[in-house]
Design a protein around this motif. Structure first.
Motif, short mmCIF file in Angstrom:
data_model
loop_
_atom_site.label_atom_id
_atom_site.label_comp_id
_atom_site.label_asym_id
_atom_site.label_seq_id
_atom_site.Cartn_x
_atom_site.Cartn_y
_atom_site.Cartn_z
N ALA A 144 9.46 4.52 7.07
CA ALA A 144 10.08 5.72 7.62
C ALA A 144 9.10 6.49 8.50
O ALA A 144 9.48 7.01 9.56
N GLN A 145 7.84 6.58 8.08
CA GLN A 145 6.86 7.27 8.90
C GLN A 145 6.66 6.55 10.24
O GLN A 145 6.61 7.19 11.30
N ALA A 146 6.58 5.23 10.19
CA ALA A 146 6.39 4.47 11.43
C ALA A 146 7.60 4.61 12.34
O ALA A 146 7.47 4.80 13.56
N ALA A 147 8.80 4.52 11.75
CA ALA A 147 10.02 4.63 12.54
C ALA A 147 10.14 6.01 13.18
O ALA A 147 10.48 6.14 14.36
N GLY A 148 9.87 7.04 12.40
CA GLY A 148 9.99 8.40 12.92
C GLY A 148 8.99 8.69 14.02
O GLY A 148 9.31 9.35 15.02
N LEU A 175 0.83 -1.20 0.00
CA LEU A 175 0.00 0.00 0.00
C LEU A 175 0.87 1.26 0.00
O LEU A 175 1.93 1.28 0.62
N TYR A 176 0.39 2.29 -0.67
CA TYR A 176 1.09 3.58 -0.62
C TYR A 176 1.10 4.11 0.82
O TYR A 176 0.18 3.85 1.60
N PRO A 177 2.11 4.89 1.15
CA PRO A 177 2.11 5.53 2.48
C PRO A 177 1.11 6.67 2.54
O PRO A 177 0.62 7.14 1.51
N ASP A 178 0.82 7.11 3.74
CA ASP A 178 -0.04 8.28 3.93
C ASP A 178 0.67 9.50 3.37
O ASP A 178 1.72 9.91 3.89
N ALA A 202 0.26 10.69 11.25
CA ALA A 202 0.72 10.21 12.55
C ALA A 202 2.09 10.79 12.90
O ALA A 202 2.34 11.17 14.05
N LEU A 203 2.96 10.89 11.90
CA LEU A 203 4.29 11.46 12.13
C LEU A 203 4.19 12.93 12.50
O LEU A 203 4.86 13.40 13.44
N ARG A 204 3.38 13.68 11.79
CA ARG A 204 3.24 15.11 12.09
C ARG A 204 2.60 15.32 13.47
O ARG A 204 2.96 16.26 14.18
N ARG A 205 1.69 14.43 13.83
CA ARG A 205 1.07 14.52 15.16
C ARG A 205 2.13 14.30 16.24
O ARG A 205 2.17 15.04 17.25
N ALA A 206 3.00 13.32 16.03
CA ALA A 206 4.06 13.05 17.00
C ALA A 206 5.04 14.22 17.07
O ALA A 206 5.49 14.61 18.16
#
Length: 354
Positions: free
Chosen positions: A248-252, A56-59, A64-68
């Motif tokens: 990368a989004q999940a890791a960040g 699947l393409y990423p968001d 979620a990354l920007r929220r964090a």
């Protein structure tokens, strides 16, 4: 190159990244300012959780990354943008805020990728020499009417301006954007992120490559007013809307929430840096007061190129820049305590050999 490349690009001098030699347990790699510690277990788990979704393409909005990031830095979510490494964020910023008639102002000794970006985008540059001690004179940056780019701490010198001085530069250039590249800020300098609420023309760029152990993930952030971020999003959406991968989004996101691990590893690197600097000074090395995860040193006995090559022959890799004013100097990334002890043992052997 082929005969089809445009004349403009035929003359482009690409950025030269640090050497990435094959993994070798005998090699001590201290040349590209990578974090010597692995990502936290929370980050590894977050990456594994995304493996089954890679079809699947990423968001594209990196919600979620920007929220964090908004939580960590105390800003709003629409005051953050994510990029495929801070280099991509810098590209977006120069594309958004500069053109052929409006270039950048930067230091003569700084991150050389700025020069490459200006060549690629056909942007004029105003080069402002550092002082003799490699510090920036803030007075040089006032009233320039150009986009200003300041690496803070600077690379490869490791020296930093106080946020108040950068705030004064932003105030003195109200009609131009001031970009602060904070790739190394977490190792002892003070961030300008709090100032983005005060100065609408201040944009802070950060990376996950150094203090958050994610150089291989390619992840960076821009933080600024929602209007500046909207400008960057316009460029991103027109060029590479799926620019940050799912992993990368999940890791960040996991790295931002794992504040304790981040703070502890930064503390360890700062302590090792101070110890290694003391040891090198005892051996007669000159160096700047680096606040980054590297040391910028001059051994005073041999050229920077010769010293780099001598260490390379002893399986230690550091970075040398063949540039005016800094040819006697080298940059040494701060590794683990054990790696720095090996470095010093090899340095002693080189000095004994003359």
């Amino acid at each position: 190159m082929s005969r089809f490349i445009t004349p403009t690009l035929a003359g482009l001098r690409p950025y030269t990244p640090g050497e990435q030699p094959p993994v070798n347990r005998r090699l001590v790699k201290l040349n590209t300012n990578e974090n010597p510690y692995p990502p936290s277990s929370a980050v590894v788990d977050a990456i594994r959780d995304e493996e089954w979704r890679l079809q699947l393409y990423p968001d594209p909005g990196c919600a979620a990354l920007r929220r964090a990031a908004a939580w960590f830095y105390g800003v709003a979510e629409d005051e953050v943008m994510a990029g495929n490494g801070s280099d991509e964020v810098l590209f977006f910023a120069l594309r958004a805020f500069c053109d052929g008639g409006h270039g950048i102002a930067r230091a003569d000794i700084t991150y050389t990728f700025y020069d490459t970006l200006c060549q690629l985008l056909h942007l004029p540059q105003r080069i402002l020499p550092l002082r003799e001690d490699f510090t920036i004179d803030p007075a040089d940056y006032r009233g320039l009417n150009e986009t200003i780019v300041i690496a803070n701490p600077n690379a490869p010198t490791g020296l930093a301006l106080d946020p108040e001085e950068i705030g004064a530069i932003a105030a003195a250039n109200p009609d131009c954007v001031v970009i602060v590249d904070e790739a190394y800020v977490d190792f002892g300098a003070r961030s300008c992120v709090p100032l983005t609420r005060r100065y609408e023309n201040l944009l802070v760029v950060q990376t996950f490559s150094k203090s958050r152990q994610l150089a291989g993930a390619r992840l960076g952030l821009a933080i600024g007013s929602r209007e500046l971020i909207a400008d960057l999003e316009r460029v991103r959406g027109s060029l590479n809307p799926y620019n940050v991968s799912r992993t990368a989004q999940a890791a960040g996101t996991a790295a931002l929430y794992n504040r304790g691990y981040f703070e502890e590893t930064c503390r360890q690197i700062a302590e090792t840096r101070a110890w290694a600097a003391e040891q090198l000074a005892a051996r007669g090395f000159a160096m700047t007061d680096s606040l980054a995860n590297f040391l910028f040193v001059n051994n005073g006995r041999m050229s920077g190129a010769a010293f780099t090559e001598a260490l390379r022959r002893k399986n230690v890799v550091i970075r040398y820049f063949d540039l005016p004013r800094i040819r006697p100097w080298v940059r040494i990334s701060v590794g683990t305590q054990e790696q720095m002890e090996v470095l010093l043992e090899r340095v002693d052997r080189i000095l004994q050999e003359g």
